[in-house]
Design an enzyme around this catalytic site. Structure first.
Site, PDB file in Angstrom:
ATOM      1  N   GLU A 182       0.812  -1.226   0.000  1.00  0.00           N
ATOM      2  CA  GLU A 182       0.000   0.000   0.000  1.00  0.00           C
ATOM      3  C   GLU A 182       0.840   1.269   0.000  1.00  0.00           C
ATOM      4  O   GLU A 182       0.450   2.261   0.625  1.00  0.00           O
ATOM      5  CB  GLU A 182      -0.921   0.031   1.218  1.00  0.00           C
ATOM      6  CG  GLU A 182      -2.015  -0.997   1.197  1.00  0.00           C
ATOM      7  CD  GLU A 182      -3.071  -0.736   2.267  1.00  0.00           C
ATOM      8  OE1 GLU A 182      -2.758  -0.064   3.260  1.00  0.00           O
ATOM      9  OE2 GLU A 182      -4.200  -1.209   2.085  1.00  0.00           O
ATOM     10  N   GLU A 252      -6.880  -7.536  -0.303  1.00  0.00           N
ATOM     11  CA  GLU A 252      -7.439  -7.447   1.056  1.00  0.00           C
ATOM     12  C   GLU A 252      -8.915  -7.095   1.007  1.00  0.00           C
ATOM     13  O   GLU A 252      -9.264  -5.932   0.771  1.00  0.00           O
ATOM     14  CB  GLU A 252      -6.703  -6.374   1.881  1.00  0.00           C
ATOM     15  CG  GLU A 252      -5.292  -6.746   2.252  1.00  0.00           C
ATOM     16  CD  GLU A 252      -4.609  -5.676   3.087  1.00  0.00           C
ATOM     17  OE1 GLU A 252      -5.292  -4.928   3.814  1.00  0.00           O
ATOM     18  OE2 GLU A 252      -3.367  -5.579   3.000  1.00  0.00           O
TER      19      GLU A 252
HETATM   20  C1  GAL Z   1      -4.394  -2.283   5.221  1.00  0.00           C
HETATM   21  C2  GAL Z   1      -3.047  -2.955   5.413  1.00  0.00           C
HETATM   22  C3  GAL Z   1      -3.180  -4.214   6.243  1.00  0.00           C
HETATM   23  C4  GAL Z   1      -3.988  -3.930   7.472  1.00  0.00           C
HETATM   24  C5  GAL Z   1      -5.330  -3.385   7.073  1.00  0.00           C
HETATM   25  C6  GAL Z   1      -6.232  -3.053   8.216  1.00  0.00           C
HETATM   26  O1  GAL Z   1      -4.250  -0.964   4.897  1.00  0.00           O
HETATM   27  O2  GAL Z   1      -2.476  -3.273   4.170  1.00  0.00           O
HETATM   28  O3  GAL Z   1      -1.911  -4.690   6.567  1.00  0.00           O
HETATM   29  O4  GAL Z   1      -3.303  -3.032   8.252  1.00  0.00           O
HETATM   30  O5  GAL Z   1      -5.146  -2.197   6.384  1.00  0.00           O
HETATM   31  O6  GAL Z   1      -6.486  -4.156   8.972  1.00  0.00           O
END
Ligand code: GAL
Length: 827
Positions: A182, A252
């Protein structure tokens, strides 16, 4: 002279060694993700290996497989593997290679996000704190010191997985890798150096020659051949990869959210997660990963910051302990089955999207399906309205009722087989029960030795207030700041000690007496307490505490901790006296004496110094120890810590993480908690709160593998003051299983962990009302329902019933009433 057969053999063997027959070829083209040349739709889930135990891995991975996943994803946690520069640890639950092999043995693929920046609510985002102290280092930018470290670690990991033949082209499970994480979200302030850094990251990834694709998540401008992927609660029509060839992938899909000390639980409805997944595939996605599929526990000092709890449950499909989180797990499993049955059609990417009305879209996928349960087409019919249900008339292809914020999948484009808002999976209600009829625990105790620090004796000095993580290199949560003040006639009678800190907690002592403690859930604060000083030399000892270093944001690595810079002042009550002690000579001591002397591990510390007499209650800076028998059975074990304040717990020398049950959950300003949450409309981390007014975390997981059959030892360090007598061991059991199913479908019920269904508490086929825990009969009902359910289910671990009038008898419902079965079973 060798025969032609010999020559062919040699040729064959040579080819075999170049490309083993079990090698998997991974590539992409035209938006397709190709495995051995076949376009695929892939479902993946995050399970972070250090957030569970080696013994839990096979079960978690198996449950992920049963839940319909093809792959398991994990980050690599650099600071856990390299706690000191060039000293590596890959043992126990840090055994990345074993974890990947367990995934492979289960027949699943693996996705490895090497980073090595992780974020992940993990301490310091996964960066080792020693790196912060390297001269000239600047993190995540075009800086040689940083790049050298990142290259060394990335190469080390890639070499390890190559050596073990874990990459798909070597016959291993890994099909995808990630570099950075990110960076696109936070890169702006890094200016041109950031742009150069991202180019360098791409080159570093390519230079590893892994033979499989690399992704950079949330990186619109990812240099070729890096694939940009999305992260978030949704990833649908607005997301396009950075190259027409790149497959659309979602690294994600947040299944819930993490908890902060002082904050409530976040829950995300199964209906909304399913809707997000279905929308992703409707909009041309080919690979999606649940973040998290199993969240687990932040053991040790691994939670990130600010203020991340020890539990990392995340409301994921598998709960912190590895039990199914129903109905989420089952509702998604059903969706996965349907998406998989349409895989052959979806991958052909022959689709038309038609607007039916505002926010209602019919997407028709066509293609040849060979040997599939679906025909030659599949339709995704979505209603993105927040609260408007719609009836869609597809004429010859049928009429469909489409609840707001839902998506129906129509097989052959004329039969609904799934709607994201219609959950037919059972709900499981879990409860925590005291174990073994509980014999009271016998406690012994000892005080944290503080003679040296209360006397101002440290191991180094400086004429300034130092930054905490730079000073401790994060070897401990604790740093003592100590100084002396000479009080002369210029001092007023009444003074206040004021400490400006960016630490999480502060304990203050003046002349060896504790004057108070303070903390905030939001970060830094100002500590103020009146003090009585004596003429001459006075000792001030301040213990500053961290609870996890910041893990996200531009330059997050530079966020200061501790009493750095202060000021630390003595203020007169009339306001005209202000003695700034910030540039006094300060003495420093890293960590607690109890930590340094291993009080937390009975095998390593001296055993005879624990007292059984005069067990103190509410005493700060106290160590407690007890012996206990493991709770019987297989259900997960937790400790109820509600009677304690803040500290750290260990069982048989294994850390359970920090506890802090006095941090009471409060919804952020303008928000509130509720047991019901309208999931419709965009979810975000300010929607659907529960648990307000209770500790943010009351129960702490004790993995079964930490326990043995004989005597077990629990040791606590309590910082503020608590009552250990009220601590109890409990087990997590599924207490009730509730099901809801419409006529024509099948209802399945089960209790987990080998428990059987002991009774049917409610069963009605007709128009039952209410929800699990408070079902009521409606206006019509079939009389045999309860007895049929009792016969089919009681005494069994699971049962399944066809929901038909023929099964239960006539319900006397009017023809227009859609009939439904609701059941509540006791486990
Ligand atoms: C994203 C990040 C993850 C985790 C998630 C929130 O931005 O890539 O590692 O932090 O947010 O749980």
């Amino acid at each position: 002279m060798g025969s032609w057969i010999d020559m062919l053999l040699v040729l064959g063997l040579t080819l075999l060694s170049l490309s083993p027959s079990w090698a998997t070829d991974v590539s992409y083209d035209k938006g397709q993700f190709l495995i051995n040349g076949q376009p695929r739709i892939l479902l993946s889930g995050s399970i972070h290996y250090p957030r569970s135990t080696v013994e839990m891995w096979p079960d978690l991975i198996q449950k992920a497989k049963e839940g319909g996943l093809d792959a398991i994803e994990t980050y690599v946690f650099w600071n856990a593997h390299e706690p000191r520069r060039r000293e590596y640890n890959f043992k126990g639950n840090l055994d990345l290679i074993s974890f990947l092999k367990t995934v492979q043995q289960a027949g699943l693929y693996a996705i490895l996000r090497i980073g090595p920046y992780a974020c992940a609510e993990w301490n310091y985002g996964g960066f080792p704190v020693w790196m912060h102290n390297l001269p000239g280092v600047k993190f995540r930018t075009d800086n040689q010191v940083f790049k050298d470290e990142m290259q060394t670690f990335t190469t080390l990991i890639v070499d390890m997985i190559k050596k073990e033949k874990l990459l798909a082209p070597q016959g291993g499970p890994i099909i995808l890798l990630q570099i950075e994480n990110e960076y696109g979200n936070i890169m702006e302030p890094y200016k041109e150096e950031g742009q150069r850094y991202i180019q360098w990251c791409a080159k570093l990834a390519e230079s590893q020659n892994t033979g499989i694709p690399w992704v950079m998540c949330q990186q619109d401008n990812a240099p070729q051949s890096m694939i940009n992927t999305c992260n978030g609660f949704y990833c649908d029509f607005s997301f396009k990869p950075n190259n027409p060839k790149s497959p659309k992938m979602w690294t994600e899909n947040w299944t819930g959210w993490f908890i902060g000390w002082g904050l409530p639980f976040h829950y995300r409805a199964a209906e909304d997660v399913a809707y997000a997944v279905a929308r992703f595939f409707q909009s041309g996605g080919v690979l999606q990963n649940y973040y998290m599929y199993h969240g687990g526990t932040n053991f040790g000092r691994s939670s990130g910051g600010p203020y991340i709890t020890t539990s990392y449950d995340y409301d994921a499909p598998l709960d912190e302990y590895g039990l199914l989180n129903q109905p989420k797990w089952g509702h998604l499993k059903r969706l996965h089955e349907i998406i998989k049955s349409a895989e052959k059609i979806l991958v052909q990417k022959s689709v038309t999207h038609k607007d039916i009305e505002s926010n209602v879209v019919l997407s028709t996928f066509t293609g040849n399906s060979t040997g599939n349960s679906t025909g030659n087409s599949v339709c995704f019919l979505s209603n993105a309205n927040n609260n408007k249900d719609v009836n869609v008339d597809l004429q010859n292809n049928g009429k469909y009722f489409l609840p707001a914020w839902s998506l129906s999948i129509l097989v052959d484009c004329n039969k609904e087989i799934y709607n994201t808002a219609k959950v037919s999976t059972q709900i499981s209600m879990k409860t925590k029960k005291p174990s073994n009829g509980d014999t009271e625990l016998n406690w012994v105790w000892r005080a944290e030795p503080m003679k040296d620090t209360l006397n101002g004796q440290g191991s180094s000095t400086a004429k300034q207030l130092l930054e905490q993580k730079a000073t401790t290199a994060d070897a401990s949560d604790y740093l003592w700041y100590m100084t002396r003040v000479n009080v002369d006639a210029t001092f007023p009678k009444n003074t206040t000690l004021r400490v400006n800190t960016t630490g999480s907690v502060l304990h203050a002592y003046v002349n060896k007496k504790r004057i108070g403690s303070d903390w905030r859930s939001g970060g830094g604060f100002v500590f103020e307490k009146p003090v009585i000083l004596k003429k001459g030399v006075n000792l001030i000892s301040l213990l500053s505490v961290t609870v996890g270093l910041t893990n996200y944001g531009s330059f997050f690595d530079l966020v200061p901790f501790g009493i750095v810079g202060g000021p630390v002042q003595l203020i007169g009550s009339t306001g005209n006296f202000n003695k700034d002690l910030s540039s006094n000579e300060w003495s420093y001591k890293i960590g607690l004496n109890g930590e340094n002397q291993h009080f937390y591990d009975d095998k390593l510390s001296r055993k005879n110094q624990w007292a059984s007499e005069g067990l103190p209650i509410n005493r700060p800076m106290t160590w407690y120890k007890t012996t206990f028998k493991a709770p019987l059975g297989k259900n997960p074990v937790v400790i109820d810590m509600q009677s304690m304040s803040k500290g750290h717990a260990w069982v048989n020398g294994h850390s359970l993480g920090r506890f802090w049950p006095t941090m009471i959950a409060q919804a952020p300003k303008g928000y509130s908690c509720s047991d019901t949450c309208d999931y419709r409309g965009n979810y975000d981390d300010h929607k659907c709160f529960s648990n307000c007014g209770n500790p943010s975390q009351r129960w702490y997981h004790v993995p079964r593998s930490f326990l043995n059959d004989g005597d077990n030892i629990l040791i606590l360090f309590e910082e503020i003051g608590g009552n250990p007598i009220k601590i109890s061991f409990q087990t997590v059991t599924t207490e009730k299983a509730c099901g809801n199913a419409y006529e024509g479908s099948t209802l399945e019920l089960s209790c987990q962990g080998g428990q059987t269904i002991s009774a049917i508490e409610f069963a009605s086929f007709g128009d039952p009302q209410g929800k699990c825990g408070s079902f009521k009969k409606g206006s019509c009902d079939a009389t045999n329902t309860l007895s049929v359910l009792e016969k089919s289910c009681v005494g069994k671990e699971s049962c399944s019933v066809n929901v038909l009038e023929a099964t239960f008898g006539s319900s006397s419902c009017s023809i227009n009433t859609p009939k439904r079965l609701a059941v509540q079973a006791a486990c």
